[in-house]
Write a protein that holds these residues in place. Sequence first.
Motif, PDB file in Angstrom:
ATOM      1  N   GLN A 218     -27.863 -52.493 -25.312  1.00 20.46           N
ATOM      2  CA  GLN A 218     -26.273 -52.521 -25.303  1.00 20.46           C
ATOM      3  C   GLN A 218     -25.470 -53.295 -25.485  1.00 20.46           C
ATOM      4  O   GLN A 218     -24.389 -52.896 -26.069  1.00 20.46           O
ATOM      5  CB  GLN A 218     -26.156 -51.811 -23.946  1.00 20.46           C
ATOM      6  N   GLN A 219     -25.539 -53.951 -24.433  1.00 18.09           N
ATOM      7  CA  GLN A 219     -25.020 -55.088 -25.113  1.00 18.09           C
ATOM      8  C   GLN A 219     -24.665 -55.816 -26.577  1.00 18.09           C
ATOM      9  O   GLN A 219     -23.166 -56.768 -26.597  1.00 18.09           O
ATOM     10  CB  GLN A 219     -24.892 -56.625 -24.110  1.00 18.09           C
ATOM     11  N   ASP A 220     -25.333 -56.295 -27.045  1.00 18.24           N
ATOM     12  CA  ASP A 220     -25.747 -56.281 -27.998  1.00 18.24           C
ATOM     13  C   ASP A 220     -26.791 -56.223 -29.089  1.00 18.24           C
ATOM     14  O   ASP A 220     -27.709 -56.562 -29.139  1.00 18.24           O
ATOM     15  CB  ASP A 220     -26.022 -58.118 -28.423  1.00 18.24           C
TER      16      ASP A 220
END
Length: 107
Positions: free
Chosen positions: A92-94
């Motif tokens: 989700q973050q990267d």
Amino acid sequence: MSVYEGIMKGLGEALEHAEGKRAFRTVRVSSKEIEPLSTYTPEMIKQIRSRQEMTQVTFAEFLGVSPKTVEAWEVGRNRPNGPACRILAMLQQDPKLPEKYGFIKTT
């Protein structure tokens, strides 16, 4: 020294320490706060997988789980836990994480 003798020795040392008659070495450790595991709805899992442009089979292979597991997550029969939740959070973050670490090579 028997187990009993070892336990009694340890208890005696603990009592001496509590009474101020014995000093123990202290060791400092750094404390780290660990972010709690996120929970994922079936829709969130589908969205993460779709952003990766992976089929359920490919996504399962990437995560190290069976395709039936990913299918169960996406229809809400089961929920991911432990390491799978951490990987989902990282994706989700990267979204480029798999390529950055060479887990997936685009052709």
